[in-house]
Design an enzyme around this catalytic site. Structure first.
Site, mmCIF file in Angstrom:
data_model
loop_
_atom_site.group_PDB
_atom_site.id
_atom_site.type_symbol
_atom_site.label_atom_id
_atom_site.label_comp_id
_atom_site.label_asym_id
_atom_site.label_seq_id
_atom_site.Cartn_x
_atom_site.Cartn_y
_atom_site.Cartn_z
ATOM 1 N N SER A 154 -6.345 -17.291 -5.516
ATOM 2 C CA SER A 154 -7.229 -18.079 -4.643
ATOM 3 C C SER A 154 -8.620 -17.464 -4.682
ATOM 4 O O SER A 154 -8.764 -16.249 -4.907
ATOM 5 C CB SER A 154 -6.682 -18.024 -3.211
ATOM 6 O OG SER A 154 -7.649 -18.462 -2.287
ATOM 7 N N TYR A 178 -3.135 -13.601 4.307
ATOM 8 C CA TYR A 178 -3.246 -14.444 3.116
ATOM 9 C C TYR A 178 -4.235 -13.885 2.092
ATOM 10 O O TYR A 178 -3.893 -13.685 0.920
ATOM 11 C CB TYR A 178 -3.631 -15.866 3.517
ATOM 12 C CG TYR A 178 -3.702 -16.817 2.350
ATOM 13 C CD1 TYR A 178 -2.536 -17.289 1.733
ATOM 14 C CD2 TYR A 178 -4.927 -17.239 1.822
ATOM 15 C CE1 TYR A 178 -2.598 -18.154 0.646
ATOM 16 C CE2 TYR A 178 -4.994 -18.100 0.739
ATOM 17 C CZ TYR A 178 -3.828 -18.561 0.155
ATOM 18 O OH TYR A 178 -3.890 -19.413 -0.919
HETATM 19 P P1 NAI Z 1 2.305 -26.159 -0.708
HETATM 20 O O1 NAI Z 1 2.694 -25.607 0.615
HETATM 21 O O2 NAI Z 1 2.159 -27.624 -0.881
HETATM 22 O O3 NAI Z 1 3.274 -25.639 -1.853
HETATM 23 C C1 NAI Z 1 3.762 -24.337 -1.869
HETATM 24 C C2 NAI Z 1 5.048 -24.350 -2.637
HETATM 25 O O4 NAI Z 1 5.576 -23.017 -2.639
HETATM 26 C C3 NAI Z 1 6.095 -25.243 -1.996
HETATM 27 O O5 NAI Z 1 6.820 -25.904 -3.000
HETATM 28 C C4 NAI Z 1 6.990 -24.263 -1.260
HETATM 29 O O6 NAI Z 1 8.302 -24.742 -1.077
HETATM 30 C C5 NAI Z 1 6.926 -23.095 -2.237
HETATM 31 N N1 NAI Z 1 7.374 -21.843 -1.656
HETATM 32 C C6 NAI Z 1 6.941 -21.203 -0.547
HETATM 33 N N2 NAI Z 1 7.652 -20.082 -0.350
HETATM 34 C C7 NAI Z 1 8.549 -19.997 -1.368
HETATM 35 C C8 NAI Z 1 9.542 -19.086 -1.731
HETATM 36 N N3 NAI Z 1 9.824 -18.005 -0.984
HETATM 37 N N4 NAI Z 1 10.249 -19.306 -2.858
HETATM 38 C C9 NAI Z 1 9.992 -20.385 -3.614
HETATM 39 N N5 NAI Z 1 9.083 -21.321 -3.324
HETATM 40 C C10 NAI Z 1 8.361 -21.107 -2.208
HETATM 41 O O7 NAI Z 1 0.949 -25.400 -1.057
HETATM 42 P P2 NAI Z 1 -0.056 -25.466 -2.293
HETATM 43 O O8 NAI Z 1 -1.388 -25.602 -1.711
HETATM 44 O O9 NAI Z 1 0.415 -26.417 -3.315
HETATM 45 O O10 NAI Z 1 0.072 -23.971 -2.837
HETATM 46 C C11 NAI Z 1 0.460 -23.630 -4.165
HETATM 47 C C12 NAI Z 1 -0.188 -22.319 -4.511
HETATM 48 O O11 NAI Z 1 -1.607 -22.495 -4.564
HETATM 49 C C13 NAI Z 1 0.046 -21.199 -3.474
HETATM 50 O O12 NAI Z 1 0.230 -19.985 -4.138
HETATM 51 C C14 NAI Z 1 -1.259 -21.194 -2.697
HETATM 52 O O13 NAI Z 1 -1.512 -19.966 -2.071
HETATM 53 C C15 NAI Z 1 -2.240 -21.488 -3.808
HETATM 54 N N6 NAI Z 1 -3.540 -21.951 -3.375
HETATM 55 C C16 NAI Z 1 -3.688 -23.133 -2.721
HETATM 56 C C17 NAI Z 1 -4.935 -23.561 -2.338
HETATM 57 C C18 NAI Z 1 -5.155 -24.864 -1.651
HETATM 58 O O14 NAI Z 1 -6.314 -25.161 -1.281
HETATM 59 N N7 NAI Z 1 -4.123 -25.692 -1.427
HETATM 60 C C19 NAI Z 1 -6.146 -22.754 -2.596
HETATM 61 C C20 NAI Z 1 -5.883 -21.534 -3.304
HETATM 62 C C21 NAI Z 1 -4.622 -21.156 -3.671
#
Ligand code: NAI
Length: 255
Positions: A154, A178
Site C-alpha cells: 500500500s 495497518y
Molecule cells: P477486501 O476486503 O475486499 O479483500 C481482502 C481479501 O483478503 C478478502 O478476500 C478476504 O477474505 C481476504 N482475507 C483476509 N484475511 C484473510 C486470511 N487470513 N486468509 C485468507 N484470506 C484473507 O480488500 P481489498 O481492498 O481488495 O484488499 C486486497 C489487498 O489490497 C489487501 O492486502 C489490502 O491491504 C490491499 N490494499 C487495498 C487498498 C484499497 O484501497 N482497497 C489500498 C492498498 C492496499
C-alpha cells in the site's frame, strides 16, 4: 490427476474471492493463465472460480486462510496435485484491522491507544501470513521456468510519504497497525528478493492505490479493475524484470 496444460501458466491469488484479488484473478485468467482462487470460505472461493470459468477462463479454488498453517499446507498440496507447479504467487489477502473502516478514519489504530491484540492480528495476516504462504509455495514456484511473486502492499507503507507532514498522507490518522504492517511487508519483499535473486525469482511489492472495496467501506476512488491492473502488470513481467521493487500505477513508490 493433473488437469493443467504444461504450457499454461498457473497463478495463485490469496484472498481472491472478492475485491482486488478477485479482479486480479479475472484479469490473469483473461490473459490465459490458469488461476487458483485462494479463499478462506470454500463456497465463496468456488463461486469466484465458477465466475472465471463462466467467462471462459481456467480456475479452481483452494481453501486457504493465510493465518492457518494447516490450510496453507493443504492448499500447496492441492496445487501440486492439480497443477504440478506454480508460476505466479500473488500475496493479496490483507486486513485493515478496523473492520469495514477506511484506514483514513481508523481512530482505533492511533498508536497511543491502540489495542495490541488488533495490531497482532493485522501483522498475523498482512506479514506473517505472507511468509507462511510464500514458504509453502516456494517448492512449487521453483518448478516453474519463470516464477515470480507479487506482494500487495500500500502507499501507506511508504515511510517517505507518511513521514512528510505536508505530503498527501498528512490527513491520515496515525496508525500502529495497518500502515506499519504494510511497511513490514515491503521490507519483507526486499529480503525475499535478496534471497531469491540468484534463483531467478523476482519478488516485488505493489501499491494498488485507493480502491473501492469492502476494506475501506467503498470510499476508494479507483475501480477494482484499475487497482488490480498494476498488480497484474508485475505478475506478467519476465524473470529479467525488476526484483525487490515497490511499484504503483505511477511507477516506483518511494520507500
Ligand atoms: P477486501 O476486503 O475486499 O479483500 C481482502 C481479501 O483478503 C478478502 O478476500 C478476504 O477474505 C481476504 N482475507 C483476509 N484475511 C484473510 C486470511 N487470513 N486468509 C485468507 N484470506 C484473507 O480488500 P481489498 O481492498 O481488495 O484488499 C486486497 C489487498 O489490497 C489487501 O492486502 C489490502 O491491504 C490491499 N490494499 C487495498 C487498498 C484499497 O484501497 N482497497 C489500498 C492498498 C492496499
Amino acid at each position: 490427476m493433473r488437469d493443467e496444460s504444461t504450457h499454461q501458466e498457473v497463478a495463485l491469488i490469496t484472498g481472491a474471492n472478492k475485491g482486488i484479488g478477485r479482479s486480479v484473478a479475472e484479469q490473469l485468467a483473461a490473459l490465459g493463465m490458469a488461476v487458483v482462487i485462494g479463499a478462506r470460505d470454500p463456497l465463496r472461493g468456488e463461486e469466484a472460480a465458477a465466475a472465471v470459468r463462466a467467462a471462459g477462463g481456467r480456475a479452481y479454488a483452494v481453501t486457504l486462510d493465510v493465518t492457518d498453517p494447516a490450510t496453507v499446507q493443504e492448499a500447496a498440496r492441492r496445487v501440486e496435485e492439480r497443477s504440478g507447479r506454480l508460476d505466479v504467487l500473488i500475496n493479496n489477502a490483507g486486513i485493515t484491522g478496523s473492520g469495514q473502516v477506511s484506514p483514513a478514519d481508523a481512530h482505533d489504530q492511533v498508536p497511543s491507544s491502540v489495542d495490541l491484540d488488533m495490531v497482532r492480528a493485522v501483522f498475523e495476516t498482512n506479514v506473517f501470513g505472507v511468509i507462511q504462504v510464500t514458504n509453502a509455495m516456494l517448492p512449487l514456484l521453483r518448478r516453474s521456468p519463470a516464477p515470480r511473486v507479487v506482494n500487495v502492499s500500500s502507499h501507506a507503507a511508504s515511510l517517505s510519504l507518511t513521514s512528510d507532514p505536508d505530503g498527501p498522507f498528512a490527513a491520515l490518522l496515525p496508525s500502529a497497525a495497518y500502515a506499519p504492517s504494510k511497511t513490514a511487508l515491503t521490507a519483507l519483499t526486499v529480503q525475499y528478493a535478496n534471497e531469491l535473486r540468484r534463483d531467478g525469482i523476482p519478488v516485488n511489492a505493489v501499491a494498488p492505490g485507493f480502491v473501492d472495496t469492502d476494506s475501506n467501506n467503498h470510499t476508494g476512488f479507483l475501480t477494482v479493475a484499475q487497482g488490480a491492473s498494476c498488480v497484474v502488470r508485475l505478475a506478467v513481467l519476465g524473470t529479467d524484470g525488476p526484483t525487490g521493487g515497490f511499484f504503483g500505477a505511477e511507477g516506483p513508490v518511494p520507500w
